[in-house]
Motif scaffolding. Structure first.
Motif, PDB file in Angstrom:
ATOM      1  N   ARG A 184      -1.371   1.318 -12.690  1.00  0.00           N
ATOM      2  CA  ARG A 184      -2.559   0.465 -12.736  1.00  0.00           C
ATOM      3  C   ARG A 184      -2.147  -0.998 -12.851  1.00  0.00           C
ATOM      4  O   ARG A 184      -2.694  -1.873 -12.172  1.00  0.00           O
ATOM      5  CB  ARG A 184      -3.434   0.857 -13.926  1.00  0.00           C
ATOM      6  N   SER A 559     -12.103   0.379   3.358  1.00  0.00           N
ATOM      7  CA  SER A 559     -12.057  -1.067   3.561  1.00  0.00           C
ATOM      8  C   SER A 559     -11.252  -1.729   2.448  1.00  0.00           C
ATOM      9  O   SER A 559     -11.077  -1.153   1.365  1.00  0.00           O
ATOM     10  CB  SER A 559     -13.467  -1.643   3.577  1.00  0.00           C
ATOM     11  N   GLU A 561     -12.239  -4.023   0.541  1.00  0.00           N
ATOM     12  CA  GLU A 561     -13.132  -4.170  -0.606  1.00  0.00           C
ATOM     13  C   GLU A 561     -13.216  -2.868  -1.411  1.00  0.00           C
ATOM     14  O   GLU A 561     -13.200  -2.886  -2.648  1.00  0.00           O
ATOM     15  CB  GLU A 561     -14.541  -4.575  -0.133  1.00  0.00           C
ATOM     16  N   GLN A 562     -13.285  -1.743  -0.690  1.00  0.00           N
ATOM     17  CA  GLN A 562     -13.325  -0.444  -1.370  1.00  0.00           C
ATOM     18  C   GLN A 562     -12.014  -0.183  -2.116  1.00  0.00           C
ATOM     19  O   GLN A 562     -12.009   0.387  -3.214  1.00  0.00           O
ATOM     20  CB  GLN A 562     -13.581   0.671  -0.353  1.00  0.00           C
ATOM     21  N   GLU A 564      -9.959  -2.460  -3.389  1.00  0.00           N
ATOM     22  CA  GLU A 564      -9.908  -3.293  -4.590  1.00  0.00           C
ATOM     23  C   GLU A 564     -10.829  -2.743  -5.674  1.00  0.00           C
ATOM     24  O   GLU A 564     -10.501  -2.796  -6.861  1.00  0.00           O
ATOM     25  CB  GLU A 564     -10.294  -4.738  -4.245  1.00  0.00           C
ATOM     26  N   GLU A 565     -11.963  -2.213  -5.266  1.00  0.00           N
ATOM     27  CA  GLU A 565     -12.880  -1.584  -6.221  1.00  0.00           C
ATOM     28  C   GLU A 565     -12.209  -0.381  -6.882  1.00  0.00           C
ATOM     29  O   GLU A 565     -12.310  -0.174  -8.100  1.00  0.00           O
ATOM     30  CB  GLU A 565     -14.151  -1.151  -5.491  1.00  0.00           C
ATOM     31  N   ALA A 566     -11.496   0.403  -6.078  1.00  0.00           N
ATOM     32  CA  ALA A 566     -10.798   1.582  -6.605  1.00  0.00           C
ATOM     33  C   ALA A 566      -9.676   1.171  -7.555  1.00  0.00           C
ATOM     34  O   ALA A 566      -9.438   1.833  -8.580  1.00  0.00           O
ATOM     35  CB  ALA A 566     -10.236   2.410  -5.450  1.00  0.00           C
ATOM     36  N   LEU A 568      -9.606  -1.204  -9.585  1.00  0.00           N
ATOM     37  CA  LEU A 568     -10.159  -1.577 -10.877  1.00  0.00           C
ATOM     38  C   LEU A 568     -10.824  -0.420 -11.615  1.00  0.00           C
ATOM     39  O   LEU A 568     -10.814  -0.383 -12.849  1.00  0.00           O
ATOM     40  CB  LEU A 568     -11.175  -2.712 -10.700  1.00  0.00           C
ATOM     41  N   ASN A 569     -11.385   0.527 -10.861  1.00  0.00           N
ATOM     42  CA  ASN A 569     -12.257   1.514 -11.510  1.00  0.00           C
ATOM     43  C   ASN A 569     -11.886   2.984 -11.320  1.00  0.00           C
ATOM     44  O   ASN A 569     -12.382   3.827 -12.070  1.00  0.00           O
ATOM     45  CB  ASN A 569     -13.698   1.309 -11.013  1.00  0.00           C
ATOM     46  N   THR A 570     -11.067   3.317 -10.344  1.00  0.00           N
ATOM     47  CA  THR A 570     -10.764   4.731 -10.101  1.00  0.00           C
ATOM     48  C   THR A 570      -9.600   5.200 -10.977  1.00  0.00           C
ATOM     49  O   THR A 570      -8.513   4.613 -10.929  1.00  0.00           O
ATOM     50  CB  THR A 570     -10.401   4.970  -8.620  1.00  0.00           C
TER      51      THR A 570
END
Length: 668
Positions: A184, A559, A561-562, A564-566, A568-570
């Protein structure tokens, strides 16, 4: 070991500061809850309360200061990636020092494990501790020592378990949650270098062709190894000065200048018409004349004197020769992605008389048969002035050493020169240190390397026995890489620009990697056929693997964006054994960088990169990242945790490839 010491010191300071903060907080609470003493008078009560408030304020100030110190120390750790080996070693060092103060820790107590079933790391402290205890009259079994060490390990450690094996080894198994947290950190904060004790001024001497001579295969290893080491040290955070110690001074230039004046009297006005190949041919002719014609020899030596005396015509010819040479060298450096600053032997000419004078003043010079020599115990003596009054390579190298230490303020001096020069540099470094041209703390390394051989096991040469020009070697690499790509019919799926990018990546990558992947100390056989194989530890395999890994998220329609979202949160799930194996391999990157800096052996990083790619292949074969409908091939689901593993792998490969000088392509 240096990196381990940094981590250990930082962690110890953080722990001490946190403990002191807790103690002070407890003291503040005690003061605040303390009752007011029986009133003897209004004045004494006011005085006591004022004293309490003043002490309370001082304690709170100290707490704020300590908290700030903790934050600063933790931020230092955040600037770098965690070297897990160093952290594990620091944990054991702390326990060993507490339990066995008589045992002096002089090297790492922890090594990598011998295999997956033996855990992740192995503590080897028990046996040497037992020897020390036995010498002091305490006969203790190493296994008992291992048990005691395990019993005193901190409860909050990131160890899942520790097992005693063999004569007293401690096998350490890390918690998957800890590995997941390191991944992470990598994904959120990027791939960074491991911590270093302090930023150093590093001077790296490499490549070093001779003016008026074309670069040949003999310059390949110094150039490639030197560039890689510079990139490594810059990545680690050091201030690196890259120097090209070119041969641009000496009798040979008097020969060439005299020959040009005789054969091409208009050279000064037509210099741009002469190629480096022309100059090399003219140099060979001048050497023949010098050896056979006494009159020409006098003329050549006279030209040397004129050059040293800054004669305008001689100096202009010399500058033109140097400029023509540098232009050709730069073409090769650009193709290989090499950045370097020329600082030839001519730069050190004014410094040589000063070195001789200094060594004489220090009583280090002996005169024998008109020569001035410097002797050092167990070393070959250096000749600093010849019987004819001229200086030598010994003088030049001592002047360079002194300048790099005194003027460049070099903390670490690296010479990437073939192993055949080892004895010479041992003498130069020994005399230099004795003369004060380096401090006891200055690190000086001769990074020697072996010979590039042909298939017959001899030095690589052309069929006619000539030395192979480096430009010809690179051109052949381009031809062969294009042919190999066309064998794979890549021209049918790549456009022209993509095909050319792949051609360059394969051609130059395979030449660099074939060199770097061998232990630099050894000779190696140069074979385009082996280099261009797409199986095994080759640049071609690694570049294909990178392209394949990079395409996974793209083909899954994930993508940026997806992604970067993952990040932080997955949650990163490492429940599958192949997921965990890959994750552990990824987070070992800082360890490899530290070891490579300690040993200056590029093949260590090559071995790691190959291991990472093969480990990823195991993971990909066993763990579906994307589930598709078997009939329609439509995407049913995407495992974002595994996509994050793919992304972490690519990010580490990106950095490793940069250090090694490999240029990956999106399509190949």
């Amino acid at each position: 070991m240096a990196s381990s010491k940094v981590v250990e010191d930082l962690l110890q300071r953080i722990i001490q500061a946190e403990n002191e903060t807790e103690r002070l907080l407890s003291e503040v609470a005690s003061l605040e809850s303390a009752g007011t003493p029986q009133k003897t008078s209004e004045n004494s009560t006011d005085s006591y309360q004022s004293e309490l408030r003043a002490k309370n304020a001082k304690l709170k100030y100290r707490i704020l200061h300590l908290k700030k110190s903790i934050e600063e120390e933790e931020s230092k750790l955040m600037e770098s990636m965690t070297n897990v080996l160093s952290v594990v070693n620091s944990t054991f060092v702390s326990v060993v020092k507490s339990l066995y103060p008589e045992f002096a820790v002089t090297k790492s107590l922890v090594q990598g494990s011998a295999g997956e079933r033996f855990g992740d790391y192995k503590c080897v402290a028990s046996m040497p501790i037992a020897k020390v205890l036995k010498a002091s009259g305490r006969n203790t079994n190493p296994k008992e020592i291992a048990s005691e060490i395990i019993a005193h390990l901190p409860k909050t450690s990131n160890f899942e378990k520790c097992e005693i094996a063999g004569p007293g080894f401690i096998n350490v198994f890390l918690k998957p949650q800890y590995i997941s947290s390191l991944l992470r950190d990598l994904l959120v904060n990027g791939v960074r270098a491991p911590p270093i004790p302090r930023k150093l001024r590093v001077v790296v001497d490499f490549s070093s062709p001779n003016i008026a001579k074309e670069m040949h295969v003999g310059h390949l290893r110094s150039t490639i190894i030197g560039e890689t080491l510079c990139r490594l040290l810059e990545f680690a955070g050091h201030d690196v000065l890259r120097l090209n110690h070119i041969g641009d001074w000496g009798t040979q230039f008097g020969m060439l200048i005299a020959h040009l004046q005789n054969k091409h009297p208009d050279y000064s006005s037509t210099a741009d018409q002469f190629t480096l190949s022309d100059l090399q041919s003219l140099y060979k002719e001048s050497k023949v004349h010098f050896d056979e014609d006494p009159e020409f020899k006098k003329q050549a030596l006279s030209s040397v004197v004129k050059l040293q005396g800054n004669d305008p015509e001689a100096k202009k010819i010399w500058l033109d020769i140097c400029e023509a040479s540098r232009k050709e060298y730069q073409k090769i450096y650009s193709r290989l992605g090499v950045t370097i600053m020329d600082r030839g032997e001519s730069f050190y000419q004014p410094l040589m008389p000063l070195v001789v004078k200094d060594l004489e003043a220090k009583g280090m010079v002996s005169v024998e048969e008109g020569r001035k020599l410097v002797f050092h115990p167990d070393q070959v003596p250096l000749t600093i002035v010849k019987s004819d009054g001229g200086f030598t390579y010994d003088t030049s190298d001592l002047a360079a050493l002194r300048q790099r230490f005194e003027e460049e303020k070099g903390d670490w001096l690296i010479y990437v020169v073939d192993s055949g020069q080892g004895t010479h540099f041992q003498s130069v470094f020994a005399v230099g240190r004795r003369a004060g041209y380096a401090s006891p703390e200055t690190r000086i390394d001769h990074v020697g390397f072996g010979v590039v051989q042909g298939l017959q096991g001899k030095r690589l040469k052309t069929r006619s026995g000539d030395t192979i020009r480096l430009v010809d070697l690179l051109d052949e690499g381009l031809e062969r890489s294009l042919a190999r790509l066309k064998e794979k019919e890549r021209e049918k799926v790549l456009n022209r620009e993509e095909l050319e990018a792949a051609q360059r990546a394969v051609a130059y990558g395979c030449i660099k990697y074939a060199d770097l992947s061998h232990n630099r100390i050894s000779d190696y056989v140069f074979s385009f056929d082996k280099m261009l194989e797409d199986k095994g530890n080759t640049a071609v395999y690694l570049l294909y693997a990178y392209t394949r890994i990079r395409s996974i998220a793209r083909l899954a329609n994930v993508s940026p964006e997806q992604l970067e979202e993952a990040v932080l949160n997955t949650p990163i799930d490492l429940s599958h054994e192949k997921e965990l194996k890959l994750a552990k391999c990824i987070v070992r990157f800082p360890e490899v960088i530290t070891q490579m800096m300690n040993d200056l052996l590029p093949h260590l990083l090559c071995n790691y990169v190959y291991e990472l790619c093969t480990t990823f292949s195991e993971f990909y074969d066993n763990c579906y990242c994307v589930e598709k409908d078997r009939k329609t091939l439509e995407i049913i689901s995407v495992n974002m945790s595994r996509i994050l593993l793919c992304e972490a792998t690519v990010r580490v490969l990106d950095k490793a490839f940069y250090i090694l000088g490999l240029e990956p392509v999106v399509k190949m």
